[in-house]
Design a protein around this motif. Structure first.
Motif, PDB file in Angstrom:
ATOM      1  N   VAL A  17       0.847  -1.199   0.000  1.00 54.34           N
ATOM      2  CA  VAL A  17       0.000   0.000   0.000  1.00 54.34           C
ATOM      3  C   VAL A  17       0.884   1.251   0.000  1.00 54.34           C
ATOM      4  O   VAL A  17       0.646   2.202  -0.756  1.00 54.34           O
ATOM      5  CB  VAL A  17      -0.951  -0.002   1.223  1.00 54.34           C
ATOM      6  N   LEU A  18       1.928   1.241   0.825  1.00 51.02           N
ATOM      7  CA  LEU A  18       2.835   2.390   0.875  1.00 51.02           C
ATOM      8  C   LEU A  18       3.493   2.612  -0.481  1.00 51.02           C
ATOM      9  O   LEU A  18       3.645   3.747  -0.938  1.00 51.02           O
ATOM     10  CB  LEU A  18       3.908   2.175   1.945  1.00 51.02           C
ATOM     11  N   LEU A  19       3.835   1.520  -1.131  1.00 52.98           N
ATOM     12  CA  LEU A  19       4.486   1.618  -2.437  1.00 52.98           C
ATOM     13  C   LEU A  19       3.539   2.227  -3.475  1.00 52.98           C
ATOM     14  O   LEU A  19       3.878   3.182  -4.169  1.00 52.98           O
ATOM     15  CB  LEU A  19       4.943   0.213  -2.874  1.00 52.98           C
ATOM     16  N   LYS A  20       2.327   1.689  -3.542  1.00 50.21           N
ATOM     17  CA  LYS A  20       1.345   2.209  -4.517  1.00 50.21           C
ATOM     18  C   LYS A  20       0.993   3.658  -4.216  1.00 50.21           C
ATOM     19  O   LYS A  20       0.850   4.478  -5.122  1.00 50.21           O
ATOM     20  CB  LYS A  20       0.069   1.368  -4.485  1.00 50.21           C
ATOM     21  N   SER A  22       2.824   5.897  -2.719  1.00 51.56           N
ATOM     22  CA  SER A  22       3.915   6.823  -3.050  1.00 51.56           C
ATOM     23  C   SER A  22       4.051   6.984  -4.565  1.00 51.56           C
ATOM     24  O   SER A  22       4.328   8.074  -5.051  1.00 51.56           O
ATOM     25  CB  SER A  22       5.224   6.379  -2.392  1.00 51.56           C
ATOM     26  N   GLN A  23       3.793   5.900  -5.300  1.00 50.20           N
ATOM     27  CA  GLN A  23       3.817   6.024  -6.767  1.00 50.20           C
ATOM     28  C   GLN A  23       2.727   6.995  -7.249  1.00 50.20           C
ATOM     29  O   GLN A  23       2.959   7.801  -8.143  1.00 50.20           O
ATOM     30  CB  GLN A  23       3.605   4.662  -7.430  1.00 50.20           C
ATOM     31  N   ALA A  24       1.553   6.916  -6.621  1.00 51.36           N
ATOM     32  CA  ALA A  24       0.446   7.789  -7.042  1.00 51.36           C
ATOM     33  C   ALA A  24       0.741   9.253  -6.745  1.00 51.36           C
ATOM     34  O   ALA A  24       0.240  10.143  -7.434  1.00 51.36           O
ATOM     35  CB  ALA A  24      -0.852   7.366  -6.356  1.00 51.36           C
ATOM     36  N   VAL A  25       1.557   9.484  -5.715  1.00 58.41           N
ATOM     37  CA  VAL A  25       1.927  10.874  -5.416  1.00 58.41           C
ATOM     38  C   VAL A  25       2.823  11.420  -6.533  1.00 58.41           C
ATOM     39  O   VAL A  25       2.734  12.583  -6.908  1.00 58.41           O
ATOM     40  CB  VAL A  25       2.627  10.983  -4.034  1.00 58.41           C
ATOM     41  N   MET A  26       3.647  10.558  -7.112  1.00 60.04           N
ATOM     42  CA  MET A  26       4.523  11.003  -8.208  1.00 60.04           C
ATOM     43  C   MET A  26       3.800  11.041  -9.552  1.00 60.04           C
ATOM     44  O   MET A  26       3.918  11.994 -10.302  1.00 60.04           O
ATOM     45  CB  MET A  26       5.746  10.081  -8.302  1.00 60.04           C
ATOM     46  N   ASP A  27       3.056   9.989  -9.837  1.00 61.22           N
ATOM     47  CA  ASP A  27       2.404   9.908 -11.147  1.00 61.22           C
ATOM     48  C   ASP A  27       1.179   9.011 -11.002  1.00 61.22           C
ATOM     49  O   ASP A  27       1.302   7.792 -10.920  1.00 61.22           O
ATOM     50  CB  ASP A  27       3.388   9.323 -12.181  1.00 61.22           C
ATOM     51  N   PHE A  28       0.021   9.633 -10.983  1.00 58.81           N
ATOM     52  CA  PHE A  28      -1.209   8.905 -10.709  1.00 58.81           C
ATOM     53  C   PHE A  28      -1.761   8.268 -11.984  1.00 58.81           C
ATOM     54  O   PHE A  28      -2.043   8.979 -12.955  1.00 58.81           O
ATOM     55  CB  PHE A  28      -2.217   9.875 -10.085  1.00 58.81           C
ATOM     56  N   ASN A  29      -1.904   6.960 -11.981  1.00 50.16           N
ATOM     57  CA  ASN A  29      -2.471   6.228 -13.139  1.00 50.16           C
ATOM     58  C   ASN A  29      -1.810   6.600 -14.461  1.00 50.16           C
ATOM     59  O   ASN A  29      -2.493   6.706 -15.480  1.00 50.16           O
ATOM     60  CB  ASN A  29      -3.987   6.506 -13.262  1.00 50.16           C
ATOM     61  N   GLU A  30      -0.535   6.834 -14.430  1.00 52.86           N
ATOM     62  CA  GLU A  30       0.218   7.247 -15.632  1.00 52.86           C
ATOM     63  C   GLU A  30      -0.420   8.446 -16.332  1.00 52.86           C
ATOM     64  O   GLU A  30      -0.467   8.525 -17.558  1.00 52.86           O
ATOM     65  CB  GLU A  30       0.368   6.060 -16.591  1.00 52.86           C
ATOM     66  N   SER A  31      -0.909   9.369 -15.538  1.00 52.44           N
ATOM     67  CA  SER A  31      -1.558  10.555 -16.108  1.00 52.44           C
ATOM     68  C   SER A  31      -0.569  11.697 -16.297  1.00 52.44           C
ATOM     69  O   SER A  31      -0.891  12.729 -16.874  1.00 52.44           O
ATOM     70  CB  SER A  31      -2.674  11.026 -15.167  1.00 52.44           C
ATOM     71  N   GLY A  32       0.638  11.526 -15.748  1.00 53.86           N
ATOM     72  CA  GLY A  32       1.584  12.643 -15.776  1.00 53.86           C
ATOM     73  C   GLY A  32       1.283  13.666 -14.699  1.00 53.86           C
ATOM     74  O   GLY A  32       1.865  14.749 -14.677  1.00 53.86           O
ATOM     75  N   LEU A  33       0.359  13.325 -13.804  1.00 57.20           N
ATOM     76  CA  LEU A  33      -0.019  14.232 -12.713  1.00 57.20           C
ATOM     77  C   LEU A  33       0.013  13.475 -11.398  1.00 57.20           C
ATOM     78  O   LEU A  33      -0.170  12.258 -11.364  1.00 57.20           O
ATOM     79  CB  LEU A  33      -1.448  14.760 -12.932  1.00 57.20           C
ATOM     80  N   SER A  34       0.217  14.210 -10.328  1.00 63.13           N
ATOM     81  CA  SER A  34       0.177  13.592  -9.004  1.00 63.13           C
ATOM     82  C   SER A  34      -1.264  13.469  -8.525  1.00 63.13           C
ATOM     83  O   SER A  34      -2.097  14.345  -8.797  1.00 63.13           O
ATOM     84  CB  SER A  34       0.960  14.448  -8.003  1.00 63.13           C
ATOM     85  N   LEU A  35      -1.524  12.425  -7.784  1.00 63.03           N
ATOM     86  CA  LEU A  35      -2.827  12.256  -7.121  1.00 63.03           C
ATOM     87  C   LEU A  35      -3.222  13.500  -6.330  1.00 63.03           C
ATOM     88  O   LEU A  35      -4.392  13.880  -6.290  1.00 63.03           O
ATOM     89  CB  LEU A  35      -2.753  11.053  -6.158  1.00 63.03           C
ATOM     90  N   TYR A 240      -7.476   7.851  -0.734  1.00 60.65           N
ATOM     91  CA  TYR A 240      -6.862   6.942  -1.702  1.00 60.65           C
ATOM     92  C   TYR A 240      -6.107   5.819  -0.984  1.00 60.65           C
ATOM     93  O   TYR A 240      -6.257   4.631  -1.305  1.00 60.65           O
ATOM     94  CB  TYR A 240      -5.904   7.715  -2.615  1.00 60.65           C
ATOM     95  N   THR A 241      -5.318   6.190   0.009  1.00 66.10           N
ATOM     96  CA  THR A 241      -4.513   5.190   0.706  1.00 66.10           C
ATOM     97  C   THR A 241      -5.402   4.238   1.513  1.00 66.10           C
ATOM     98  O   THR A 241      -5.121   3.041   1.603  1.00 66.10           O
ATOM     99  CB  THR A 241      -3.452   5.886   1.588  1.00 66.10           C
ATOM    100  N   SER A 242      -6.495   4.756   2.065  1.00 62.77           N
ATOM    101  CA  SER A 242      -7.456   3.882   2.750  1.00 62.77           C
ATOM    102  C   SER A 242      -8.068   2.906   1.755  1.00 62.77           C
ATOM    103  O   SER A 242      -8.231   1.714   2.045  1.00 62.77           O
ATOM    104  CB  SER A 242      -8.575   4.701   3.409  1.00 62.77           C
ATOM    105  N   MET A 243      -8.396   3.406   0.570  1.00 61.24           N
ATOM    106  CA  MET A 243      -8.974   2.534  -0.462  1.00 61.24           C
ATOM    107  C   MET A 243      -7.988   1.410  -0.804  1.00 61.24           C
ATOM    108  O   MET A 243      -8.376   0.244  -0.906  1.00 61.24           O
ATOM    109  CB  MET A 243      -9.316   3.374  -1.703  1.00 61.24           C
ATOM    110  N   LEU A 244      -6.700   1.759  -0.925  1.00 61.52           N
ATOM    111  CA  LEU A 244      -5.688   0.731  -1.223  1.00 61.52           C
ATOM    112  C   LEU A 244      -5.613  -0.304  -0.102  1.00 61.52           C
ATOM    113  O   LEU A 244      -5.458  -1.504  -0.354  1.00 61.52           O
ATOM    114  CB  LEU A 244      -4.305   1.367  -1.400  1.00 61.52           C
ATOM    115  N   THR A 245      -5.727   0.155   1.131  1.00 61.00           N
ATOM    116  CA  THR A 245      -5.657  -0.779   2.267  1.00 61.00           C
ATOM    117  C   THR A 245      -6.877  -1.702   2.276  1.00 61.00           C
ATOM    118  O   THR A 245      -6.763  -2.898   2.550  1.00 61.00           O
ATOM    119  CB  THR A 245      -5.565  -0.001   3.602  1.00 61.00           C
TER     120      THR A 245
END
Ligand SMILES: *Cc1c(COP(=O)(O)O)cnc(C)c1O
Length: 354
Positions: A17-20, A22-35, A240-245
């Motif tokens: 969950v932490l990994l996903k 943190s990835q979403a903070v950098m690039d959310f769903n490969e959108s080129g934007l942060s969550l 978002y992170t709660s949803m991942l958990t």
């Protein structure tokens, strides 16, 4: 080195969950934007909110039964007052099992009569009161399912005609219960569901709109339900992170699967506490929490040795709350049985040394 994290909250989350997140903070769903730099009204985020809400109901077994799930802000502490604001017309009953119930009682008293149906204050909340009478005519009965600070947990829930409200902040999604017995459940995310910043509220819609007072919009459950939990900007990262958990938990086999692991962890630690003469438990045995185990050194003098061993083993967050002292091992869903094993090894080493 990754630590064995026994922190009481905020606390351990699953590594994936932490990994996903943190990835979403950098690039959310490969959108080129942060969550955290996109609109909460964007299609992508609305889908996340919807998924978080439906996963919560699904895991609790409360789909299609008139319940709504909300992700609000202000922590569980905000729910202490929102519950009373929305549900307390004349009088409510509260079972006082510790600091958090005490705080909930204080807020509710601003809105109506509060009857403490039972309390374990006389023994510094080391047990759950039993056999108490529940008066007639309550607007609701408020319980705290798990007492994070004192390490006690309700094993049985009282039968009552009143609405049943429960603060499940520190044990939601950890054990199987008939959640449909409750009319309103709330839980701050940061104990067993996600990062700090959002609170899950699961409420039976039919119980709302009955009090005569006017309710400010932000404090009105009906307003939040009407806006699908998007009345104002939600805590996007925490939701978002709660949803991942919740997704992680579902993939693991849901509450039934995690309950089995949680029981193993608790049995392992409590049997060490009971067999090892260096330590003594704080909570009464029959009321012990599977989430937070509170214990002490029998001899204060061994404190330094124990704490050095804990540090060497990479164990973090074991200090007890200031109102209890001693130690508290929080064994939330994401903590592995292996981490509990490491703690138990340190405790047995203390016995050999002592
Ligand atoms: C931590 C906790 C709270 C308080 O939560 P906040 O999100 O900090 O307001 C309330 N109830 C219980 C049972 C808790 O463990």
């Amino acid at each position: 080195m990754k630590k064995h994290n026994f922190s009481a909250g905020p606390c351990i989350l699953p590594q994936e969950v932490l990994l996903k997140a943190s990835q979403a903070v950098m690039d959310f769903n490969e959108s080129g934007l942060s969550l955290i730099e996109i609109s909460h009204r964007s299609k992508d985020f609305v889908a996340i909110m919807e998924k978080a809400r439906s996963l919560a109901l699904e895991l609790l077994g409360l789909e299609d039964q008139g319940y709504k799930a909300l992700f609000l802000q202000g922590g569980a502490s905000m729910e202490f007052l929102m519950v009373a604001y929305n549900l307390l017309e004349t009088k409510a009953g509260y079972l006082n099992t510790g600091t958090w119930s005490d705080k909930a009682i204080k807020e509710a008293k601003l809105f109506g009569e509060v009857l403490e149906v039972g309390s374990s204050k006389d023994e510094n909340f080391n047990y759950i009161p039993k056999g108490y009478a529940i008066p007639d005519g309550l607007d609701y009965l408020h319980l705290t399912s798990n007492n994070t600070i004192f390490g006690t947990q309700l094993k049985k829930f009282p039968k009552t005609d009143a609405l049943l409200v429960c603060d499940m902040s520190s044990d939601i999604f950890s054990r199987q219960l008939d959640f449909s017995e409750f009319d309103l459940i709330y839980a701050g995310a940061q104990k067993n569901m996600g990062p700090a910043g959002t609170t899950l509220v699961v409420v039976k819609e039919a119980i709302l709109g009955k009090v005569s007072r006017k309710i400010p919009s932000m404090l009105d459950y009906q307003v939040h339900i009407g806006k699908d939990s998007m009345f104002n900007t939600p805590s996007v990262f925490a939701v978002y992170t709660s949803m991942l958990t919740l997704e992680w938990l579902k993939n693991l086999g849901g509450i039934a699967a995690i309950e089995e692991i949680n029981e193993k962890k608790a049995q392992l630690l409590y049997s060490e506490i009971d067999l090892n003469p260096v330590f003594e438990g704080f909570a009464k045995k029959e009321d012990r929490s599977n989430m937070n185990a509170t214990f002490n050194l029998v001899e204060e003098g061994l404190k330094e040795t124990f704490e050095t061993l804990l540090t060497e083993a990479g164990i973090n967050g074991l200090n007890g709350h200031r109102s209890v002292g001693g130690y508290r091992a929080s064994m939330y869903n994401a903590l592995s049985l292996e981490s509990v094993g490491v703690l138990v090894d340190v405790m047995s080493e203390m016995e050999r040394k002592g």
